[in-house]
Structures are given as C-alpha cells and as structure tokens.
Design an enzyme around this catalytic site. Structure first.
Site, short mmCIF file in Angstrom:
data_model
loop_
_atom_site.label_atom_id
_atom_site.label_comp_id
_atom_site.label_asym_id
_atom_site.label_seq_id
_atom_site.Cartn_x
_atom_site.Cartn_y
_atom_site.Cartn_z
N HIS A 46 38.72 29.92 35.33
CA HIS A 46 37.59 29.38 36.10
C HIS A 46 37.04 28.15 35.38
CE1 HIS A 46 33.65 29.51 38.26
NE2 HIS A 46 34.36 30.14 39.17
N PHE A 47 37.59 27.10 35.36
CA PHE A 47 38.80 26.61 35.99
C PHE A 47 39.66 25.99 34.90
CE2 PHE A 47 35.40 26.40 39.12
CZ PHE A 47 35.95 27.10 40.18
#
Length: 136
Positions: A46-47
């Site tokens: 993420h991410f």
C-alpha cells in the site's frame, strides 16, 4: 504509559499493537503516539514505491488510543468496534511520520461508548471521526 503498560489494557500483540505510548490527559482526553517505521506489514503493498498508511489502520490507531478512556473497564476484557461514523482523511501518512492522537468521550450508555478521535501529523489533521465501542 509505554507499550508494556498499554498491553495491560489492550489485548493486541505483535504487529497489531499500534501505539508507542498513550496517556490520559488532565483534560480527560486520551492521547497516544505512533511513529510509522516503514517496515510495517501494511506498507508492503500500500503502495509499492509510494508507501501510504491505509485509512483503516489510522482508524485502528485512534481506537487503540481511545481505549485509555476505558482502561479500568477493560481490565481482562476486549473493546470491540460497534461503529465508525463521520470519518474523514485529510493528509497522507508516510513512513517516518508520528501520529499524535486525541480522543474524547462523547457519550456512553450501558456498555457502549462513543468517542470523537483525531490523528495529527506535524499539527495537521490526517484522520478524524466518531468511533463506537462495546465492552461486553
């Protein structure tokens, strides 16, 4: 209180204990701090290449700090989410940021508690909302 004392209140362990310190202020508000190291499980995907703390994790950090408000009632018990309302995210939280939490009791009835919580980084609000808990 440090992590050892927090674990006397919260059942969370390992990667789910998301407070470095917490305390009850003279104003009756719960306060807490958590510094995002960057090696936490939620930053992995993420991410990739652009790590951002998920909003749901920010809510969990607010919830854990809020439990300081009910420390005496929680001894040997677990507080469970009953609801999350009016939540807003206003700033991204990244590795190296320190979240500073403030949470105040709005109302309670029987074993249900509703708090207003806010997380800030460098004085800027990153997450806020109302959180309901039940302590069975």
């Amino acid at each position: 209180m440090n992590r050892d004392k927090i674990m006397q209140i919260l059942p969370h362990r390992g990667s789910m204990l998301l407070l470095d310190e917490a305390w009850l202020g003279e104003d009756g508000a719960a306060h807490g701090k958590y510094t995002a190291r960057g090696d936490e499980w939620f930053f992995d995907g993420h991410f990739p290449g652009d790590p951002v703390m998920p909003g749901v994790v920010q809510c969990e950090i607010i919830a854990q700090a809020s439990c300081v408000l009910f420390a005496e009632k929680m001894r040997g018990k677990t507080a469970y989410y009953a609801g999350i309302d009016k939540v807003r995210f206003r700033r991204m939280v990244r590795p190296g940021d320190t979240l500073e939490i403030t949470s105040t009791l709005l109302r309670s009835k029987l074993n249900v508690y509703v708090v207003k919580g806010e997380a800030r980084v460098d004085g800027q609000v990153c997450a806020s909302g109302e959180f309901s808990f039940i302590i069975p």
